[in-house]
Write a protein that holds these residues in place. Structure first.
Motif, PDB file in Angstrom:
ATOM      1  N   LEU B  27       0.830  -1.200   0.000  1.00 28.41           N
ATOM      2  CA  LEU B  27       0.000   0.000   0.000  1.00 28.41           C
ATOM      3  C   LEU B  27       0.864   1.250   0.000  1.00 28.41           C
ATOM      4  CD1 LEU B  27      -2.911  -0.872   2.410  1.00 28.41           C
ATOM      5  CD2 LEU B  27      -2.858  -0.827  -0.070  1.00 28.41           C
ATOM      6  N   GLU B  28       1.890   1.209   0.844  1.00 31.72           N
ATOM      7  CA  GLU B  28       2.718   2.388   0.975  1.00 31.72           C
ATOM      8  C   GLU B  28       3.468   2.692  -0.327  1.00 31.72           C
ATOM      9  OE1 GLU B  28       3.029   4.756   3.643  1.00 31.72           O
ATOM     10  OE2 GLU B  28       1.103   3.746   3.498  1.00 31.72           O
ATOM     11  N   SER B  29       4.068   1.651  -0.873  1.00 29.04           N
ATOM     12  CA  SER B  29       4.836   1.898  -2.087  1.00 29.04           C
ATOM     13  C   SER B  29       3.900   2.407  -3.174  1.00 29.04           C
ATOM     14  CB  SER B  29       5.545   0.625  -2.533  1.00 29.04           C
ATOM     15  OG  SER B  29       4.600  -0.393  -2.761  1.00 29.04           O
ATOM     16  N   ALA B  30       2.678   1.881  -3.160  1.00 32.98           N
ATOM     17  CA  ALA B  30       1.718   2.353  -4.143  1.00 32.98           C
ATOM     18  C   ALA B  30       1.488   3.854  -3.970  1.00 32.98           C
ATOM     19  CB  ALA B  30       0.405   1.600  -4.000  1.00 32.98           C
ATOM     20  N   ALA B  31       1.393   4.259  -2.711  1.00 29.85           N
ATOM     21  CA  ALA B  31       1.130   5.675  -2.450  1.00 29.85           C
ATOM     22  C   ALA B  31       2.307   6.526  -2.919  1.00 29.85           C
ATOM     23  CB  ALA B  31       0.894   5.878  -0.960  1.00 29.85           C
ATOM     24  N   TRP B  32       3.512   6.013  -2.653  1.00 23.97           N
ATOM     25  CA  TRP B  32       4.688   6.805  -2.999  1.00 23.97           C
ATOM     26  C   TRP B  32       4.907   6.866  -4.499  1.00 23.97           C
ATOM     27  CZ3 TRP B  32       7.509   3.763   1.310  1.00 23.97           C
ATOM     28  CH2 TRP B  32       7.174   4.343   2.554  1.00 23.97           C
ATOM     29  N   ALA B  37      -3.830   2.353  -9.421  1.00 22.95           N
ATOM     30  CA  ALA B  37      -5.079   1.968  -8.780  1.00 22.95           C
ATOM     31  C   ALA B  37      -4.825   0.970  -7.660  1.00 22.95           C
ATOM     32  CB  ALA B  37      -6.006   1.359  -9.817  1.00 22.95           C
ATOM     33  N   ALA B  38      -5.653   1.061  -6.639  1.00 23.26           N
ATOM     34  CA  ALA B  38      -5.540   0.130  -5.523  1.00 23.26           C
ATOM     35  C   ALA B  38      -5.833  -1.286  -6.024  1.00 23.26           C
ATOM     36  CB  ALA B  38      -6.539   0.515  -4.443  1.00 23.26           C
ATOM     37  N   LEU B 347     -11.787   2.004  -0.017  1.00 25.04           N
ATOM     38  CA  LEU B 347     -11.687   0.548   0.017  1.00 25.04           C
ATOM     39  C   LEU B 347     -12.978  -0.072  -0.520  1.00 25.04           C
ATOM     40  CD1 LEU B 347      -9.918  -1.833   0.837  1.00 25.04           C
ATOM     41  CD2 LEU B 347     -10.735  -1.592   3.181  1.00 25.04           C
ATOM     42  N   PHE B 348     -14.072   0.614  -0.301  1.00 26.83           N
ATOM     43  CA  PHE B 348     -15.359   0.149  -0.836  1.00 26.83           C
ATOM     44  C   PHE B 348     -15.298   0.043  -2.354  1.00 26.83           C
ATOM     45  CE2 PHE B 348     -19.450   1.308  -2.747  1.00 26.83           C
ATOM     46  CZ  PHE B 348     -20.312   0.391  -2.162  1.00 26.83           C
ATOM     47  N   ASP B 349     -14.728   1.060  -2.998  1.00 26.53           N
ATOM     48  CA  ASP B 349     -14.653   1.040  -4.460  1.00 26.53           C
ATOM     49  C   ASP B 349     -13.714  -0.049  -4.957  1.00 26.53           C
ATOM     50  OD1 ASP B 349     -16.385   3.224  -4.819  1.00 26.53           O
ATOM     51  OD2 ASP B 349     -14.746   4.597  -4.306  1.00 26.53           O
ATOM     52  N   ALA B 350     -12.708  -0.356  -4.142  1.00 28.07           N
ATOM     53  CA  ALA B 350     -11.733  -1.367  -4.568  1.00 28.07           C
ATOM     54  C   ALA B 350     -12.240  -2.782  -4.302  1.00 28.07           C
ATOM     55  CB  ALA B 350     -10.414  -1.142  -3.822  1.00 28.07           C
ATOM     56  N   THR B 351     -13.331  -2.897  -3.571  1.00 29.43           N
ATOM     57  CA  THR B 351     -13.793  -4.214  -3.126  1.00 29.43           C
ATOM     58  C   THR B 351     -15.140  -4.571  -3.728  1.00 29.43           C
ATOM     59  OG1 THR B 351     -12.686  -3.816  -1.009  1.00 29.43           O
ATOM     60  CG2 THR B 351     -14.256  -5.638  -1.088  1.00 29.43           C
ATOM     61  N   MET B 352     -15.184  -5.714  -4.425  1.00 28.10           N
ATOM     62  CA  MET B 352     -16.475  -6.243  -4.856  1.00 28.10           C
ATOM     63  C   MET B 352     -17.056  -7.012  -3.682  1.00 28.10           C
ATOM     64  SD  MET B 352     -15.362  -7.858  -8.485  1.00 28.10           S
ATOM     65  CE  MET B 352     -13.591  -7.671  -8.437  1.00 28.10           C
TER      66      MET B 352
END
Lengths: 866, 430
Positions: B27-32, B37-38, B347-352
């Motif tokens: 998650l962190e590396s994604a942010a950096w 997209a998540a 997280l809602f949008d990333a989760t089906m």
């Protein structure tokens, strides 16, 4: 092979599927295909005369048309129709006479001729292909754990991975059908882990010798609840019903207890020490008597205990699991009827693991605190005032102030109680697995000189693989172990890994039943293995191994003697349990328990295990006394304990242990169809369905399973209000032409069983919803009369039973087929018909008992060939 | 940027046990990295006895439907979920209670061998895609598992035994194993790898001795061995990665609490597991409502209630349970909404999040017209998506079409899933 729609598979019987597969032309490379047998022209005439009027391209009843078949009867695409036709004729379900229509019916002779011709044709078709052979069969979960126990001498629960293996898939009740089994990542992962966990347990006594056995006696004051320790805090009323320590500490009384084993008592010092010191066998003894079962409070409901007070002895997995009110992880080892006013000592021997905590509880003492409040209110008003003044006493100081109540409880209160004088725990002793490697064996392995390690591996692998193993075969394990030793590993560690690889090998996990190159007949070791897993669900014992080594087991005489020995042996209980589950679908018992408020006795009297035991005991008697197998259809005896007798409303002197009971000629409990186990397993806990029970009878007793329901049939929603009976609902359903054809064959086999409710209780009326509650026997009257597809009128359960007795040919064929399937992991195909007919005709000529039939099954080529 | 999340503090979440900020590498590396997209998540929730159809399915189509009683807890999310009617498994998963285990696969266990991937369920297909990217490829959970339920199946036709203990789940997610335990795990791993080497040779030797039919079975064994080797090396990579720290504690005796209380805790743990990217696939069985410990005040058991016979008082009691299930689901969705993902979406949008049942109508044991509702996951939600009456019982009405859509959304490049005919018409990506 992939089917376009898997639904196709559900349309026919196993026979159909096998015929389709068999007819699948697969000529081997370079070989000319063998000519397909041609169908008898008389059959085509038969079809034109009796079948095609309703089953043609225009009418197509039941989605079947014979037009294509008539045009080209030898087209392989029609083979499934031929197989279906044979089924329908065999079952006598087609052609069907309908009221108001004049359907042309074949004469009995024509029908028989057609059956003979079709049978021959299908046999010839099947013979086109290779005969059906056993596939590599994986140990079922039950077999796997038993095998580990009898190989390594370990307690099966010693491996968490083995205890939580993914469930085996049951098909037709069987878990061992090779064709249906699979191996997955999850399973493989469990096997690899379980092998290591079991070997850790097996080698544990080598590293840490078993501590010397001790006998530790616990005084009444040392017996406490794990969750509410004495004195810490107690509510007076609770304490009164719950427990009372005698003022002189000579005994402790249990006033309350739950069938669920909630809030058990245990030896506090043992709990504090973290449970028993090591894996091993322990004896638990409890000195106890029942007091005040006859009490002066009969006017107060629920203080009366009709049956003896019952003491349960068990254990919790660890000292955390005793600190909760309820824990399904606790084990009840045995339950005893405690005599009134007479001190007795009960004892249980049990395998326990290090850290287990022995415990006891009263199974059927008064439940809850309200009862005693009522007793006090109505009989001891002066105490009531005292109690109301201060209900709880939380400190020792308070305890002293509570003395008058404690005195009252000991001296005056006369409610039913279990009085415990002592509890004793003795052990550990080594686990008694006479057939397994012992800790001495493992010590010998651990200290074997390097030069002898090859022999160690041969010895271990031969036992594990259930056949002699060569030095060459164990070389990879040996080389690994030696490399580990060279790398500095301890011999125990190196051996453990090598052994674990043996126990995760396919040669261990699959049964060796030869292969197409070794010929059809099983060799001695393969036969010993198949036999042992059939009757004992575990690997062969010493005697079987020795006979196999001597090459004697393939001798039918010796084989029969072994069957007799094995059936008489205690270990045959694995067959009794396993086969009744598979054959009678007792695996389903308990998957849909009834509602607690409507059927309280089901839980209070622990009926579920009792029901199972009744059926197993009857089965065991028929087996061990070699009774006529038709005893399963109608018997003049059964086995009951107190709870089940109450459920059956049968009088007599019953206790916790089962006793044999003679059944009168008019008893509804004669034969398996009167067993609560089967009646419960074929209901859903809430209501009954003649359709489901009818299918059960056809499927499991007569072996004539009905076709699966066509897609998109609207399901029947039972009327919980009780305004309409199931019969009326089904009649409505059957008013639809498409439904009538099938249901006319199903429902009549279920209606006679409507006299039994969803837990097999006798009833004359359906339940009814009254004031928001389900009331049994308040609704419309049960009607159990019916007319079978043959036109035979069935007046009641007794006539139905009589009819089933007359169908003994169907019954026997199915029983024999089920024994063969259970014993070999392979279901019969048309190719096996001759063999099965031979078993049946010999059995019927010689009026064989069940054990003889079983022996005949085992000496048959079906069983002795792969 | 962070919305309020009552039980969690983002900062403590990111602090590993040793105080080093490496708990959420992905998650962190994604942010950096300027926020791609998540990762996609999938949650599948199945109820043993389903929902009373009249209270679950809206009467009108599309977005402007009157909210049925059971969907009222989701009122505030109504443009962010699709409630589907008319979907089922056709003739493939009939069998009343015995058809329920096919909810997520469309294939009965007894028919599994007729399909190349057996009766693999949608969650396990997704889990296989995740592989070692998370510590756990999937979590299969149940307050108390029901033998007839078995929601989750692998491609080899075996069911996955759910975890039934909250404490065990919490420990799996957040409990730092002590060095001795990690060391033991590593030794077990090394040994297991040696064992697998040896049994591979054994299997190959066996494969040469047997005929064609048996060789297939030996091959299946070898496949499992290879899959396990991969899984072991993957879990080996996670041995040294500290587990994320959660500013969350289970109440004492959580596993002894009533069903009502426990279900809420299960959802807490599920949200945390997704948020910490410990897993991306979670399956939850809504089963185990036992009379004595349900926490509901009922006149009879759940199963007896489902045989309501349309008696109003009984239906009303049944509704208490069903409404509770929907309300807790809504609460879970709200919690997912409150978590901001590094890429900017929630997280809602990333989760089906799928909730449903293998029973269309428990009172008649029907497996037709299954109640299915999909929330979040980045779809353009369609309100009430109904298969028209005349298209039912055709391949357009297969629930596996929905699963194919979900799997594609999850990132799998596949064009069929078990019985599916095509993706679900009418459910498009946002």
């Amino acid at each position: 092979m992939r089917f376009a729609s898997a639904g196709i598979l559900t349309l026919g019987t196993a026979l159909l599927a096998s015929a389709v597969l068999a007819a699948d032309p697969q000529p081997a490379d370079g070989e000319a295909a063998i000519a397909r047998p041609a169908i008898d022209p008389d059959i085509v005439t038969f079809v034109e005369t009796y079948c095609s009027e309703c089953h043609n391209d225009f009418v197509e009843e039941g989605d079947r048309s014979f037009d294509g078949f008539i045009a080209d009867p030898d087209d392989a695409a029609h083979d499934y129709l031929v197989a279906e036709m044979l089924d329908q004729l065999n079952h006598g379900t087609m052609p069907k006479q309908r009221p108001g229509e004049n359907v042309l019916m074949p004469s009995d002779d024509e029908r028989r001729l057609a059956v003979a011709s079709l049978t021959g044709h299908l046999s010839a078709l099947a013979a086109l292909d290779d005969p059906a052979e056993t596939l590599l069969r994986r140990l079922t979960n039950v077999e796997y754990r038993n095998t580990m126990r009898d190989l390594l001498g370990v307690n099966p629960v010693a491996s968490e991975a083995a205890m939580s293996l993914p469930a085996d898939q049951r098909v037709h009740g069987l878990e061992n059908l090779a064709a249906e089994q699979s191996i997955s990542l999850q399973l493989m992962s469990s096997y690899v882990l379980a092998a290591q966990e079991y070997l850790d347990a097996a080698f544990a006594p080598v590293i840490d010798p078993l501590p010397a056995a001790t006998r530790r006696k616990f005084a009444p004051i040392e017996l406490e609840e794990g969750i509410y320790p004495r004195k810490e805090k107690f509510t007076m009323i609770n304490a009164a019903t719950w427990t009372n320590l005698a003022r002189d500490h000579s005994y402790i009384d249990f006033g309350t207890g739950f069938v669920t084993g909630d809030r058990p008592f245990l030896p506090k010092p043992l709990m504090n020490k973290g449970g028993v010191p090591a894996d091993g066998v322990y004896t638990i003894r409890v000195e106890v008597e029942a007091v005040h079962r006859e009490n002066p409070y009969k006017d107060v409901p629920a203080t009366q205990i009709e049956e003896a007070l019952k003491l349960a002895i068990g254990f919790a997995p660890d000292n955390q699991q005793v600190k909760v009110v309820h824990s399904p992880s606790r084990t009840t080892l045995n339950i005893f009827d405690v005599a009134d006013n007479q001190r007795q000592t009960f004892e249980v021997k049990a395998l326990m693991r290090k850290g287990n905590v022995p415990l006891i509880y009263c199974v059927n003492c008064v439940r809850g605190t309200r009862v005693i409040s009522r007793v006090i209110e109505s009989h001891y008003p002066e105490m009531l005032a005292f109690i109301n003044e201060r209900r709880t006493f939380e400190t020792d100081e308070d305890g002293k102030r509570a003395q008058p109540i404690l005195d009252f409880l000991e001296l005056e209160y006369k409610g039913p109680r279990l009085r415990i004088y002592s509890m004793q725990v003795e052990g550990p002793y080594p686990e008694p697995q006479p057939e397994a490697f012992t800790s001495a064996d493992f010590a010998r392995f651990a200290t074997a000189p390097r030069a002898q390690l090859g022999d160690v591996f041969v010895e271990f692998a031969s036992r594990a693989f259930r056949r002699p193993v060569s030095q060459a075969e164990i070389a990879p394990f040996l080389n690994f172990t030696k490399a580990e030793l060279d790398g500095g590993a301890s011999q125990i560690d190196a051996l453990k890994t090598g052994f674990a690889a043996i126990l995760a090998s396919p040669q261990f996990l699959f049964l060796d039943e030869g292969n197409s190159e070794t010929g059809r007949s099983l060799d001695n070791y393969q036969l010993a293995t198949r036999l042992s897993y059939f009757l004992w669900s575990t690997l062969p014992d010493r005697e079987l191994r020795e006979l196999a080594a001597a090459g004697a087991l393939t001798d039918p005489k010796i084989l029969r003697a072994q069957v007799a020995r094995m059936v008489a042996d205690e270990r045959a209980s694995a067959f009794i349990t396993g086969f009744t589950r598979a054959w009678l679908r007792l695996d389903k018992l308990g998957s849909m328990p009834p509602d607690q408020r409507v059927h309280p006795l089901y839980f209070a009297a622990r009926l579920e295990p009792a029901m199972r035991q009744e059926t197993e005991l009857v089965f065991a008697e028929v087996l061990r006394r070699n009774l006529d197998p038709r005893t399963f259809l109608d018997s003049d005896f059964t086995y009951l304990n107190d709870g089940l007798a109450r459920h059956y409303r049968m009088d007599g002197d019953f206790g916790e242990n089962f006793s044999r009971v003679a059944l009168s000629a008019d008893s509804p409990r004669r034969g398996l169809i009167g067993h609560a186990s089967i009646l419960t397993a074929s209901a859903n806990g809430i209501d009954t369905s003649p359709v489901i029970r009818g299918v059960w009878v056809l499927d499991n007793l007569l072996g004539t399973p009905p076709p699966a329901p066509p897609p998109d049939v609207p399901a029947i929603e039972p009327d919980a209000r009780g305004a309409t009976t199931i019969r009326e609902l089904l009649e409505k359903h059957r008013s639809v032409q498409a439904c009538r054809d099938c249901h006319a064959n199903l429902d009549p086999y279920g209606f006679p069983l409507e006299v039994f409710g969803p837990t097999g209780e006798l009833r004359s009326r359906y339940p009814k919803e009254v004031d928001g509650k389900v009331r049994l026997d308040r609704g419309l009257p049960v009607e159990s009369d019916t007319v079978l597809p043959s036109g035979l009128a069935i007046a009641d359960l007794a006539t139905f039973r009589q009819h089933l007795r007359g169908r003994d040919e169907n019954f026997m064929r199915h029983l024999v087929e089920k024994l063969l399937s259970y014993g070999t992991g392979r279901e019969p195909t048309i190719h096996d018909r001759a063999e099965i007919e031979a078993i049946l005709s010999q059995s019927s000529q010689q009026q064989s008992g069940f054990a003889d039939v079983l022996a005949r099954v085992i000496v048959s080529d079906y069983f002795r060939q792969r | 940027m962070l919305k309020k999340f009552p039980l969690l503090s983002r900062r403590t979440l990111l602090r590993s046990a040793g105080g080093v900020a490496l708990a959420l590498p992905l998650l962190e590396s994604a942010a950096w990295a300027g926020a791609p997209a998540a990762p996609k998540r999938m949650v599948c929730i199945g109820s043993t006895l389903g929902f009373v159809p009249g209270e679950f399915f809206p009467e009108q189509l599309g977005h402007d439907y009157a909210l049925p009683r059971l969907l009222q807890p989701l009122a505030h999310l109504r443009d962010q979920f699709t409630v589907m009617s008319g979907l089922d498994h056709g003739v493939n998963a009939q069998g009343g209670h015995n058809g329920c285990h096919a909810l997520l696969s469309g294939v009965l266990g007894s028919n599994a061998r007729n399909y190349p991937d057996s009766n693999i369920t949608v969650d396990q297909r997704a889990a296989a895609h995740v592989g070692a990217a998370t510590r756990y490829p999937s979590l299969v959970l149940s307050p108390q598992t029901d033998n007839l339920m078995k929601m989750s199946w692998t491609g080899a036709g075996t069911s996955i035994t759910p975890i039934e203990s909250l404490q065990q789940t919490f420990d799996l997610l957040f409990m730092q194993d002590n060095p001795a335990k990690i060391d033991l795990a590593r030794r077990r791993l090394t040994k297991s790898q040696s064992i697998l080497d040896m049994v591979t040779d054994q299997a190959k030797a066996l494969g040469q001795q047997v005929g064609a039919a048996d060789r297939q079975r030996v091959d299946q064994y070898l496949t499992s061995v290879r899959e396990l080797e991969l899984r072991l090396s993957q879990s080996g990579e996670w041995l040294d990665v500290a587990k994320p720290a959660a500013d969350y504690a289970l109440p004492a005796g959580a596993d002894q609490a009533s069903y009502k209380e426990r279900l809420r805790l299960w959802y807490d743990l599920m949200a945390l597991a997704l948020q910490t990217d410990s897993t991306r696939v979670i399956t939850l069985e809504l089963s185990g409502i036992r009379e004595a410990s349900s926490g509901f005040n009922l006149s009879r058991g759940y199963h007896a209630l489902s045989h309501h016979g349309k008696i109003p008082e009984v239906l009303e009691e049944l509704h208490v349970i069903e409404a509770f299930h929907m309300a807790e689901f809504a609460r879970f969705l709200d919690r997912l909404k409150s978590v901001q993902e590094p890429g900017g979406e929630t997280l809602f949008d990333a989760t089906m999040s799928l909730i449903g049942s293998g029973l269309g109508n428990a009172a008649s044991h029907s497996n037709k017209n299954l109640p299915l509702l999909l929330a979040g996951g980045g779809f353009r939600h369609a309100g009430h998506l109904a298969i028209p009456e005349k298209r039912r019982d055709t391949e357009d009405a297969l629930a596996t079409n929905l699963y194919l859509t979900m799997l594609q959304r999850f990132g799998l490049e596949i064009d069929s899933f078990n019985t599916s005919a095509h993706t679900l018409t009418g459910l498009e990506l946002a």
